[in-house]
Write a protein that holds these residues in place. Structure first.
Motif, PDB file in Angstrom:
ATOM      1  N   ARG A 132       0.803  -1.231   0.000  1.00 13.04           N
ATOM      2  CA  ARG A 132       0.000   0.000   0.000  1.00 13.04           C
ATOM      3  C   ARG A 132       0.829   1.270   0.000  1.00 13.04           C
ATOM      4  N   THR A 133       2.088   1.187   0.360  1.00 14.67           N
ATOM      5  CA  THR A 133       2.888   2.398   0.489  1.00 14.67           C
ATOM      6  C   THR A 133       4.244   2.229  -0.201  1.00 14.67           C
ATOM      7  N   ARG A 226      -5.772  -1.217  -8.642  1.00 17.33           N
ATOM      8  CA  ARG A 226      -4.557  -0.581  -8.131  1.00 17.33           C
ATOM      9  C   ARG A 226      -3.774  -1.606  -7.321  1.00 17.33           C
ATOM     10  N   TYR A 262      -2.983   6.412  -9.810  1.00 16.45           N
ATOM     11  CA  TYR A 262      -2.440   5.926  -8.539  1.00 16.45           C
ATOM     12  C   TYR A 262      -0.936   5.691  -8.595  1.00 16.45           C
ATOM     13  N   SER A 263      -0.367   5.682  -9.792  1.00 12.33           N
ATOM     14  CA  SER A 263       1.071   5.463  -9.925  1.00 12.33           C
ATOM     15  C   SER A 263       1.866   6.757  -9.894  1.00 12.33           C
ATOM     16  N   PRO A 265       3.239   9.929  -7.869  1.00 14.12           N
ATOM     17  CA  PRO A 265       3.464  10.306  -6.469  1.00 14.12           C
ATOM     18  C   PRO A 265       2.615  11.518  -6.074  1.00 14.12           C
ATOM     19  N   LEU A 266       2.195  11.559  -4.818  1.00 15.41           N
ATOM     20  CA  LEU A 266       1.447  12.702  -4.297  1.00 15.41           C
ATOM     21  C   LEU A 266       2.390  13.625  -3.525  1.00 15.41           C
ATOM     22  N   SER A 271       0.293  10.809   3.139  1.00 16.63           N
ATOM     23  CA  SER A 271      -1.035  10.990   2.557  1.00 16.63           C
ATOM     24  C   SER A 271      -1.990   9.916   3.062  1.00 16.63           C
ATOM     25  N   SER A 274      -3.785   5.922  -0.255  1.00 15.96           N
ATOM     26  CA  SER A 274      -2.688   5.003  -0.550  1.00 15.96           C
ATOM     27  C   SER A 274      -2.034   5.340  -1.879  1.00 15.96           C
ATOM     28  N   THR A 275      -0.721   5.457  -1.885  1.00 13.50           N
ATOM     29  CA  THR A 275       0.028   5.670  -3.115  1.00 13.50           C
ATOM     30  C   THR A 275       1.430   5.119  -2.919  1.00 13.50           C
ATOM     31  N   GLY A 277       3.698   5.394  -5.809  1.00 16.93           N
ATOM     32  CA  GLY A 277       4.355   5.771  -7.044  1.00 16.93           C
ATOM     33  C   GLY A 277       5.751   6.316  -6.899  1.00 16.93           C
ATOM     34  N   TYR A 311      -8.797  11.322 -11.778  1.00 12.99           N
ATOM     35  CA  TYR A 311      -8.555  12.395 -10.805  1.00 12.99           C
ATOM     36  C   TYR A 311      -9.868  13.059 -10.385  1.00 12.99           C
TER      37      TYR A 311
END
Length: 357
Positions: A132-133, A226, A262-263, A265-266, A271, A274-275, A277, A311
Protein backbone atom coordinates in the motif's frame (compact mmCIF):
# COMPACT_ATOMS: atom_id res chain seq x y z
CA UNK A 1 -16.86 5.77 0.22
CA UNK A 2 -14.85 5.94 3.41
CA UNK A 3 -12.95 2.92 2.17
CA UNK A 4 -10.74 5.12 0.00
CA UNK A 5 -8.73 5.79 3.18
CA UNK A 6 -6.73 2.71 4.04
CA UNK A 7 -5.87 1.75 7.63
CA UNK A 8 -2.28 1.78 8.79
CA UNK A 9 -0.05 -0.27 6.47
CA UNK A 10 1.02 -3.69 7.56
CA UNK A 11 -2.01 -4.41 9.73
CA UNK A 12 -2.65 -8.09 9.27
CA UNK A 13 -6.00 -8.13 11.05
CA UNK A 14 -7.62 -7.93 14.42
CA UNK A 15 -7.59 -11.14 16.45
CA UNK A 16 -10.78 -11.71 18.36
CA UNK A 17 -10.23 -11.65 22.14
CA UNK A 18 -11.24 -14.54 24.36
CA UNK A 19 -12.26 -16.72 21.44
CA UNK A 20 -15.31 -14.58 20.66
CA UNK A 21 -16.79 -13.77 17.28
CA UNK A 22 -15.67 -10.70 15.32
CA UNK A 23 -18.40 -8.09 14.73
CA UNK A 24 -20.84 -9.21 12.07
CA UNK A 25 -19.74 -12.84 11.98
CA UNK A 26 -21.57 -15.49 14.03
CA UNK A 27 -19.25 -18.49 13.74
CA UNK A 28 -21.78 -21.00 15.05
CA UNK A 29 -24.34 -19.98 12.44
CA UNK A 30 -21.67 -19.85 9.75
CA UNK A 31 -20.50 -23.38 10.61
CA UNK A 32 -24.07 -24.69 10.54
CA UNK A 33 -24.67 -23.14 7.14
CA UNK A 34 -21.42 -24.48 5.69
CA UNK A 35 -22.15 -27.96 7.06
CA UNK A 36 -25.59 -27.88 5.43
CA UNK A 37 -24.49 -26.50 2.07
CA UNK A 38 -20.98 -27.96 1.78
CA UNK A 39 -20.88 -31.13 3.94
CA UNK A 40 -17.35 -32.13 4.87
CA UNK A 41 -15.80 -28.77 4.01
CA UNK A 42 -15.16 -27.79 7.63
CA UNK A 43 -13.22 -30.26 9.78
CA UNK A 44 -12.95 -28.46 13.13
CA UNK A 45 -14.10 -25.55 15.25
CA UNK A 46 -14.01 -22.23 13.40
CA UNK A 47 -12.04 -19.22 14.54
CA UNK A 48 -11.83 -15.88 12.73
CA UNK A 49 -10.21 -12.49 12.56
CA UNK A 50 -11.28 -9.29 10.86
CA UNK A 51 -8.90 -8.42 8.02
CA UNK A 52 -7.87 -4.77 7.92
CA UNK A 53 -7.20 -2.74 4.82
CA UNK A 54 -9.99 -3.87 2.54
CA UNK A 55 -12.74 -1.79 1.04
CA UNK A 56 -15.97 -0.90 2.83
CA UNK A 57 -17.23 -4.50 2.89
CA UNK A 58 -16.18 -6.47 5.95
CA UNK A 59 -13.63 -9.19 5.27
CA UNK A 60 -12.76 -12.03 7.65
CA UNK A 61 -10.12 -14.74 7.63
CA UNK A 62 -11.72 -17.96 8.89
CA UNK A 63 -10.02 -21.27 9.72
CA UNK A 64 -10.88 -24.67 11.13
CA UNK A 65 -7.26 -25.19 12.15
CA UNK A 66 -6.36 -26.84 8.87
CA UNK A 67 -7.99 -25.04 5.96
CA UNK A 68 -8.53 -21.29 5.59
CA UNK A 69 -11.23 -19.25 3.86
CA UNK A 70 -12.30 -15.64 3.51
CA UNK A 71 -15.82 -14.43 4.29
CA UNK A 72 -17.10 -11.16 2.80
CA UNK A 73 -20.23 -9.34 3.91
CA UNK A 74 -21.60 -5.76 3.78
CA UNK A 75 -20.70 -3.33 6.58
CA UNK A 76 -22.81 -3.35 9.71
CA UNK A 77 -25.92 -1.22 9.43
CA UNK A 78 -25.48 -0.67 5.70
CA UNK A 79 -28.36 0.90 3.80
CA UNK A 80 -27.52 0.89 0.08
CA UNK A 81 -27.54 -2.76 -0.94
CA UNK A 82 -26.43 -1.89 -4.47
CA UNK A 83 -23.15 -0.58 -3.08
CA UNK A 84 -22.45 -3.86 -1.29
CA UNK A 85 -23.76 -6.47 -3.71
CA UNK A 86 -22.37 -9.81 -2.57
CA UNK A 87 -23.95 -11.61 -5.50
CA UNK A 88 -22.16 -9.33 -7.95
CA UNK A 89 -18.74 -9.97 -6.43
CA UNK A 90 -19.35 -13.71 -6.26
CA UNK A 91 -20.58 -13.80 -9.87
CA UNK A 92 -17.51 -12.11 -11.29
CA UNK A 93 -14.92 -14.14 -9.35
CA UNK A 94 -16.82 -17.33 -10.25
CA UNK A 95 -16.71 -16.36 -13.92
CA UNK A 96 -13.06 -15.35 -13.85
CA UNK A 97 -11.68 -18.22 -11.78
CA UNK A 98 -11.34 -20.60 -14.79
CA UNK A 99 -9.54 -17.89 -16.80
CA UNK A 100 -5.96 -16.59 -16.63
CA UNK A 101 -7.06 -13.83 -14.24
CA UNK A 102 -5.89 -14.74 -10.71
CA UNK A 103 -8.86 -14.61 -8.33
CA UNK A 104 -9.64 -16.63 -5.20
CA UNK A 105 -11.63 -19.81 -5.76
CA UNK A 106 -15.31 -19.14 -4.92
CA UNK A 107 -16.80 -21.49 -2.34
CA UNK A 108 -20.34 -20.40 -1.49
CA UNK A 109 -22.79 -17.50 -1.80
CA UNK A 110 -25.51 -17.01 0.80
CA UNK A 111 -28.29 -14.49 0.09
CA UNK A 112 -30.29 -15.53 3.17
CA UNK A 113 -29.94 -12.68 5.66
CA UNK A 114 -31.13 -14.93 8.48
CA UNK A 115 -27.72 -16.63 8.63
CA UNK A 116 -25.42 -13.67 9.38
CA UNK A 117 -27.78 -10.72 9.22
CA UNK A 118 -26.75 -9.86 5.64
CA UNK A 119 -25.83 -11.64 2.41
CA UNK A 120 -22.27 -12.99 2.34
CA UNK A 121 -19.96 -15.19 0.38
CA UNK A 122 -17.04 -17.51 1.13
CA UNK A 123 -13.93 -17.85 -0.99
CA UNK A 124 -10.49 -19.38 -0.84
CA UNK A 125 -7.87 -17.71 1.36
CA UNK A 126 -4.90 -16.68 -0.79
CA UNK A 127 -1.48 -16.07 0.72
CA UNK A 128 0.08 -12.81 -0.41
CA UNK A 129 0.88 -9.23 0.48
CA UNK A 130 -1.09 -6.10 -0.39
CA UNK A 131 1.50 -3.37 -0.89
CA UNK A 132 0.00 0.00 0.00
CA UNK A 133 2.89 2.40 0.49
CA UNK A 134 6.22 3.35 -1.06
CA UNK A 135 7.89 2.27 2.17
CA UNK A 136 6.56 -1.26 1.85
CA UNK A 137 7.70 -1.50 -1.77
CA UNK A 138 11.10 -0.02 -0.91
CA UNK A 139 11.85 -3.13 1.13
CA UNK A 140 11.70 -5.15 -2.10
CA UNK A 141 14.37 -3.07 -3.81
CA UNK A 142 14.03 -1.13 -7.10
CA UNK A 143 14.34 -4.10 -9.47
CA UNK A 144 11.76 -6.24 -7.66
CA UNK A 145 9.42 -3.27 -7.29
CA UNK A 146 9.53 -2.67 -11.02
CA UNK A 147 8.72 -6.33 -11.73
CA UNK A 148 5.79 -6.31 -9.30
CA UNK A 149 4.20 -3.20 -10.78
CA UNK A 150 4.72 -4.26 -14.38
CA UNK A 151 3.13 -7.60 -13.43
CA UNK A 152 0.13 -5.61 -12.25
CA UNK A 153 -0.23 -4.21 -15.77
CA UNK A 154 0.10 -7.67 -17.32
CA UNK A 155 -2.71 -8.96 -15.09
CA UNK A 156 -4.90 -6.05 -16.19
CA UNK A 157 -4.24 -7.05 -19.80
CA UNK A 158 -5.35 -10.61 -18.95
CA UNK A 159 -8.55 -9.28 -17.36
CA UNK A 160 -9.41 -7.15 -20.38
CA UNK A 161 -8.73 -10.10 -22.70
CA UNK A 162 -11.56 -12.13 -21.16
CA UNK A 163 -14.53 -12.33 -23.52
CA UNK A 164 -17.58 -11.47 -21.38
CA UNK A 165 -19.93 -13.74 -23.31
CA UNK A 166 -17.57 -16.72 -23.12
CA UNK A 167 -17.17 -16.18 -19.37
CA UNK A 168 -20.93 -16.02 -18.82
CA UNK A 169 -20.88 -12.28 -18.10
CA UNK A 170 -22.79 -10.97 -21.14
CA UNK A 171 -25.41 -9.31 -18.93
CA UNK A 172 -23.03 -8.10 -16.24
CA UNK A 173 -23.33 -4.43 -17.21
CA UNK A 174 -24.51 -1.88 -19.76
CA UNK A 175 -21.48 -0.86 -21.79
CA UNK A 176 -23.43 1.41 -24.16
CA UNK A 177 -22.94 5.02 -23.07
CA UNK A 178 -20.65 3.88 -20.26
CA UNK A 179 -18.45 6.99 -20.08
CA UNK A 180 -21.38 9.39 -20.25
CA UNK A 181 -23.12 7.57 -17.40
CA UNK A 182 -19.95 7.47 -15.33
CA UNK A 183 -19.35 11.20 -15.71
CA UNK A 184 -23.00 11.95 -14.92
CA UNK A 185 -22.92 9.67 -11.88
CA UNK A 186 -19.89 11.33 -10.35
CA UNK A 187 -21.28 14.76 -11.17
CA UNK A 188 -24.34 13.88 -9.10
CA UNK A 189 -22.10 12.65 -6.30
CA UNK A 190 -20.29 15.98 -6.38
CA UNK A 191 -23.55 17.92 -6.18
CA UNK A 192 -24.62 15.84 -3.17
CA UNK A 193 -21.44 16.56 -1.20
CA UNK A 194 -20.72 20.21 -2.03
CA UNK A 195 -20.03 22.09 1.17
CA UNK A 196 -17.35 24.59 0.11
CA UNK A 197 -15.91 26.35 -2.90
CA UNK A 198 -13.76 24.03 -5.02
CA UNK A 199 -12.04 26.13 -7.70
CA UNK A 200 -11.62 24.26 -10.96
CA UNK A 201 -13.82 21.26 -10.35
CA UNK A 202 -16.70 22.49 -12.51
CA UNK A 203 -14.22 23.33 -15.26
CA UNK A 204 -12.75 19.84 -15.01
CA UNK A 205 -16.18 18.21 -15.23
CA UNK A 206 -17.13 20.36 -18.20
CA UNK A 207 -13.86 19.69 -20.01
CA UNK A 208 -14.28 15.95 -19.55
CA UNK A 209 -17.82 16.11 -20.89
CA UNK A 210 -16.73 18.11 -23.93
CA UNK A 211 -13.96 15.67 -24.87
CA UNK A 212 -15.50 12.23 -24.32
CA UNK A 213 -13.41 9.68 -26.24
CA UNK A 214 -14.87 6.86 -28.29
CA UNK A 215 -14.72 3.73 -26.14
CA UNK A 216 -13.05 0.56 -27.41
CA UNK A 217 -14.83 -2.79 -27.35
CA UNK A 218 -16.24 -3.30 -23.82
CA UNK A 219 -14.58 -5.69 -21.41
CA UNK A 220 -14.92 -6.73 -17.79
CA UNK A 221 -13.83 -3.67 -15.83
CA UNK A 222 -12.56 -4.00 -12.26
CA UNK A 223 -13.45 -0.42 -11.34
CA UNK A 224 -10.81 0.10 -8.64
CA UNK A 225 -7.70 -1.51 -10.06
CA UNK A 226 -4.56 -0.58 -8.13
CA UNK A 227 -1.64 -2.19 -6.34
CA UNK A 228 -3.25 -2.42 -2.92
CA UNK A 229 -6.24 -4.31 -4.32
CA UNK A 230 -4.12 -7.29 -5.34
CA UNK A 231 -2.11 -9.85 -3.39
CA UNK A 232 1.53 -10.31 -4.40
CA UNK A 233 3.28 -13.62 -3.76
CA UNK A 234 6.81 -14.09 -2.47
CA UNK A 235 7.93 -14.54 -6.09
CA UNK A 236 6.58 -11.10 -7.00
CA UNK A 237 3.67 -12.45 -9.06
CA UNK A 238 0.05 -11.36 -8.66
CA UNK A 239 -1.63 -14.13 -6.69
CA UNK A 240 -5.15 -12.69 -6.54
CA UNK A 241 -7.10 -9.63 -7.62
CA UNK A 242 -9.49 -8.59 -4.86
CA UNK A 243 -12.31 -6.09 -4.19
CA UNK A 244 -14.63 -6.53 -7.17
CA UNK A 245 -17.40 -4.34 -5.72
CA UNK A 246 -17.28 -1.83 -8.59
CA UNK A 247 -16.81 -4.33 -11.43
CA UNK A 248 -18.99 -4.17 -14.52
CA UNK A 249 -18.84 -4.30 -18.31
CA UNK A 250 -17.48 -1.09 -19.76
CA UNK A 251 -14.53 0.83 -21.12
CA UNK A 252 -11.27 -0.98 -20.20
CA UNK A 253 -9.23 2.23 -20.37
CA UNK A 254 -10.99 3.49 -17.23
CA UNK A 255 -9.06 0.81 -15.33
CA UNK A 256 -5.81 1.88 -16.98
CA UNK A 257 -6.43 5.57 -16.29
CA UNK A 258 -7.07 4.83 -12.62
CA UNK A 259 -3.90 2.75 -12.39
CA UNK A 260 -1.91 5.57 -14.02
CA UNK A 261 -3.35 8.06 -11.54
CA UNK A 262 -2.44 5.93 -8.54
CA UNK A 263 1.07 5.46 -9.93
CA UNK A 264 1.86 9.18 -9.77
CA UNK A 265 3.46 10.31 -6.47
CA UNK A 266 1.45 12.70 -4.30
CA UNK A 267 3.11 15.89 -3.00
CA UNK A 268 1.77 15.37 0.53
CA UNK A 269 3.73 13.54 3.22
CA UNK A 270 1.90 10.69 4.94
CA UNK A 271 -1.04 10.99 2.56
CA UNK A 272 -4.21 9.30 3.82
CA UNK A 273 -4.77 8.06 0.27
CA UNK A 274 -2.69 5.00 -0.55
CA UNK A 275 0.03 5.67 -3.12
CA UNK A 276 3.33 3.97 -3.87
CA UNK A 277 4.35 5.77 -7.04
CA UNK A 278 7.46 7.32 -5.51
CA UNK A 279 8.96 3.98 -4.45
CA UNK A 280 12.43 3.41 -5.96
CA UNK A 281 12.03 1.41 -9.15
CA UNK A 282 8.30 2.10 -9.53
CA UNK A 283 7.56 2.55 -13.26
CA UNK A 284 6.17 5.91 -14.33
CA UNK A 285 2.53 6.20 -15.45
CA UNK A 286 3.77 6.58 -19.04
CA UNK A 287 5.70 3.30 -18.79
CA UNK A 288 2.64 1.49 -17.49
CA UNK A 289 0.49 2.82 -20.31
CA UNK A 290 3.13 1.87 -22.88
CA UNK A 291 3.35 -1.68 -21.56
CA UNK A 292 -0.44 -2.03 -21.55
CA UNK A 293 -0.68 -0.76 -25.13
CA UNK A 294 2.08 -3.10 -26.29
CA UNK A 295 0.62 -6.20 -24.63
CA UNK A 296 -3.08 -5.52 -25.24
CA UNK A 297 -2.87 -4.03 -28.72
CA UNK A 298 -5.32 -1.30 -27.71
CA UNK A 299 -5.07 2.31 -28.76
CA UNK A 300 -4.18 4.30 -25.62
CA UNK A 301 -3.78 7.69 -27.30
CA UNK A 302 -6.69 9.10 -25.27
CA UNK A 303 -5.27 7.96 -21.92
CA UNK A 304 -4.93 11.55 -20.70
CA UNK A 305 -8.73 11.82 -20.68
CA UNK A 306 -9.10 8.61 -18.70
CA UNK A 307 -6.45 9.68 -16.19
CA UNK A 308 -8.07 13.10 -15.79
CA UNK A 309 -11.40 11.36 -15.22
CA UNK A 310 -9.78 9.23 -12.54
CA UNK A 311 -8.56 12.40 -10.81
CA UNK A 312 -12.06 13.89 -11.03
CA UNK A 313 -13.67 10.74 -9.66
CA UNK A 314 -11.31 10.53 -6.70
CA UNK A 315 -11.65 14.26 -6.02
CA UNK A 316 -15.41 13.74 -5.73
CA UNK A 317 -14.98 10.71 -3.45
CA UNK A 318 -12.55 12.58 -1.21
CA UNK A 319 -14.81 15.62 -1.05
CA UNK A 320 -17.66 13.39 0.06
CA UNK A 321 -15.47 11.99 2.83
CA UNK A 322 -14.38 15.49 3.80
CA UNK A 323 -18.01 16.58 3.98
CA UNK A 324 -18.90 13.67 6.25
CA UNK A 325 -15.85 14.48 8.37
CA UNK A 326 -17.11 18.05 8.89
CA UNK A 327 -20.41 16.57 10.06
CA UNK A 328 -18.65 14.24 12.52
CA UNK A 329 -19.69 11.12 10.62
CA UNK A 330 -16.28 9.52 10.09
CA UNK A 331 -14.42 7.23 12.44
CA UNK A 332 -10.66 6.65 12.48
CA UNK A 333 -7.44 8.48 11.71
CA UNK A 334 -6.54 10.46 8.60
CA UNK A 335 -9.96 11.92 7.79
CA UNK A 336 -8.92 15.38 8.99
CA UNK A 337 -6.39 15.60 6.13
CA UNK A 338 -8.64 14.39 3.32
CA UNK A 339 -9.93 17.84 2.47
CA UNK A 340 -6.50 19.21 1.55
CA UNK A 341 -6.07 16.52 -1.10
CA UNK A 342 -9.14 17.52 -3.12
CA UNK A 343 -7.60 20.66 -4.73
CA UNK A 344 -4.51 18.60 -5.64
CA UNK A 345 -6.61 16.09 -7.56
CA UNK A 346 -8.60 18.82 -9.28
CA UNK A 347 -5.44 20.60 -10.42
CA UNK A 348 -3.86 17.39 -11.68
CA UNK A 349 -7.01 16.47 -13.58
CA UNK A 350 -7.06 19.82 -15.34
CA UNK A 351 -3.35 19.65 -16.10
CA UNK A 352 -3.33 16.12 -17.48
CA UNK A 353 -6.13 16.89 -19.93
CA UNK A 354 -3.86 19.37 -21.71
CA UNK A 355 -0.85 17.14 -22.16
CA UNK A 356 0.24 13.57 -22.65
CA UNK A 357 1.36 11.32 -19.79
Amino acid sequence: MEDTVKPAPGAAGQPVPDGGDPPGLDLVRLRAHLDAERPGLVAGELTARLIEGGRSNLTYAVTDGTARWVVRRPPLGHVLATAHDMGREFTVISALHPTAVPVPEPVLLCQDEEVLGAPFYVMEFVDGTAYRTAGQLAALGPERTREVVLGLVDTLVELHAVAPEAAGLAGFGRPEGFLERQLRRWGKQLAASRSRDLPGIDALQAALGAALPASPEPTVVHGDYRLDNVLIGTDGAVRAVLDWEMSTLGDPLTDLGLLAMYSAPLPIADSPVSTAGDAPGHPSPAELVERYAERSGRDTSAISWYTAFAYFKLAVILEGIHYRFTLGRTVGAGFDRIGQLVPVFIERGLTILDKEL
